[in-house]
Design an enzyme around this catalytic site. Structure first.
Site, PDB file in Angstrom:
ATOM      1  N   ASP A  46      46.135  36.131  34.846  1.00 52.55           N
ATOM      2  CA  ASP A  46      46.262  34.744  34.366  1.00 52.55           C
ATOM      3  C   ASP A  46      45.027  34.339  33.564  1.00 52.55           C
ATOM      4  O   ASP A  46      44.954  33.216  33.061  1.00 52.55           O
ATOM      5  CB  ASP A  46      46.558  33.774  35.518  1.00 52.55           C
ATOM      6  CG  ASP A  46      45.486  33.737  36.583  1.00 52.55           C
ATOM      7  OD1 ASP A  46      44.522  34.528  36.496  1.00 52.55           O
ATOM      8  OD2 ASP A  46      45.600  32.918  37.518  1.00 52.55           O
ATOM      9  N   GLU A 116      45.366  35.263  44.876  1.00 50.72           N
ATOM     10  CA  GLU A 116      43.959  34.999  45.181  1.00 50.72           C
ATOM     11  C   GLU A 116      43.827  34.356  46.567  1.00 50.72           C
ATOM     12  O   GLU A 116      44.631  33.493  46.921  1.00 50.72           O
ATOM     13  CB  GLU A 116      43.359  34.054  44.133  1.00 50.72           C
ATOM     14  CG  GLU A 116      43.346  34.653  42.738  1.00 50.72           C
ATOM     15  CD  GLU A 116      42.697  33.739  41.700  1.00 50.72           C
ATOM     16  OE1 GLU A 116      42.129  32.688  42.069  1.00 50.72           O
ATOM     17  OE2 GLU A 116      42.755  34.098  40.512  1.00 50.72           O
ATOM     18  N   GLU A 183      35.862  40.256  42.909  1.00 48.52           N
ATOM     19  CA  GLU A 183      35.268  39.700  41.679  1.00 48.52           C
ATOM     20  C   GLU A 183      33.931  39.036  41.999  1.00 48.52           C
ATOM     21  O   GLU A 183      33.838  38.160  42.876  1.00 48.52           O
ATOM     22  CB  GLU A 183      36.236  38.683  41.051  1.00 48.52           C
ATOM     23  CG  GLU A 183      35.676  38.074  39.776  1.00 48.52           C
ATOM     24  CD  GLU A 183      36.731  37.367  38.916  1.00 48.52           C
ATOM     25  OE1 GLU A 183      37.934  37.439  39.225  1.00 48.52           O
ATOM     26  OE2 GLU A 183      36.327  36.751  37.906  1.00 48.52           O
TER      27      GLU A 183
HETATM   28  O1  KIV Z   1      43.246  37.129  35.543  1.00 47.36           O
HETATM   29  C1  KIV Z   1      42.567  38.151  35.459  1.00 47.36           C
HETATM   30  O2  KIV Z   1      42.371  38.738  34.400  1.00 47.36           O
HETATM   31  C2  KIV Z   1      41.965  38.663  36.689  1.00 47.36           C
HETATM   32  C3  KIV Z   1      40.842  39.631  36.539  1.00 47.36           C
HETATM   33  C4  KIV Z   1      39.637  38.905  36.075  1.00 47.36           C
HETATM   34  C5  KIV Z   1      40.583  40.394  37.779  1.00 47.36           C
HETATM   35  O3  KIV Z   1      42.338  38.271  37.756  1.00 47.36           O
END
Ligand code: KIV
Length: 266
Positions: A46, A116, A183
């Site tokens: 996202d 998440e 992250e």
């Molecule tokens: O949305 C994304 O690109 C991600 C990465 C930063 C891990 O979740």
């Protein structure tokens, strides 16, 4: 063409110590180039809300956006495993998570969905996995919670935060998660978490000891407007063209030379 990457492949990579190369992808053309470069996982992140749509966070991204971009990637993808982000507030309850993950699998061609958070998503993770939907968890800096976290900053620097992340990782694995994005967490903590769980960890700003690495495609190519995240690297700097930059990234990840200390947090 080599065999398609599956969860079994990722598990084998972890056991054999082969690093997993992952990059975000949002369209068909880049998907072809990324697969030719040998990327193992395509993440329809996202992050597209920021690098493609120009928002200042990932919060405005919708299910329709994710299905659209995921389907674009799926049309061109052959070998890499496709992980697709569930956008902000699309998994606020178990029923909603099941319904939206189903849409990403059926209409977006996802192989796995990414959520998440820790404690709050455990029940949804259990339900998704029990319905045959593989789950990738995401801990540390979780961009959908940017306002709660007070900005895009490294997580788990104090003892309490580090213990919570380690505990969350274990509980997510117990709930059935089959991969974990870490992250912006300190190198030593990411190493500890990677050793504590048997699912592969994919780091971004989490140091070299994760089982794999992911970068946002536009950061990797140095075309993200504004300030580049400290942990990313412009692989186009030392390559003749885009395919060369993508190959250099995969090679550096597989060799364990990216990220180095300059692209990690102590
Ligand atoms: O949305 C994304 O690109 C991600 C990465 C930063 C891990 O979740």
């Amino acid at each position: 063409m080599s065999a398609a990457v599956t969860l079994t492949t990722l598990q084998r990579f972890k056991q054999q110590g082969e690093k997993i190369a992952c990059v975000t992808s949002y369209d068909a053309s880049f998907t072809c180039l990324l697969e030719q470069a040998g990327v193992d996982i395509l993440l329809v992140g996202d992050s597209l809300g920021m690098v493609v749509q120009g928002h200042d966070s990932t919060l405005p991204v919708t299910m329709a956006d994710m299905i659209y971009h995921s389907a674009c990637v799926a049309r061109a993808g052959n070998r890499a495993l496709r992980i697709v982000d569930m956008p902000f507030m699309s998994y606020a309850g178990v029923a909603q998570a099941l319904s939206n993950a189903g849409r990403l699998m059926r209409r977006g061609g996802a192989h796995m969905v990414k959520l998440e958070g820790g404690e709050t998503v455990l029940e949804s993770v259990r339900a998704l996995v029990s319905h045959g939907i593989p789950v990738c968890a995401h801990l540390g800096l979780t961009p959908q919670s940017v306002h709660q976290l007070g900005g895009y900053r490294v997580q788990g620097r104090d003892q309490a935060g580090a213990s919570r992340l380690l505990d969350d990782a274990r509980r997510l694995e117990d709930a059935g998660a089959a991969a974990l994005v870490l992250e912006c967490v300190p190198v030593a903590l990411a190493e500890q978490i990677s050793a504590a769980v048997s699912m592969p960890t994919i780091g971004i700003g989490a140091g070299p000891h994760c089982d794999g690495q992911v970068l946002v495609l536009y950061d990797l190519l140095g075309i993200t407007p504004g300030k580049r995240p400290a942990f990313s690297h412009n692989f186009l700097d030392d390559a003749a063209d885009i395919p060369g930059a993508l190959r250099a990234y995969v090679k550096a990840v597989k060799a364990g030379s990216f990220p180095d200390a300059a692209h990690s947090f102590a």
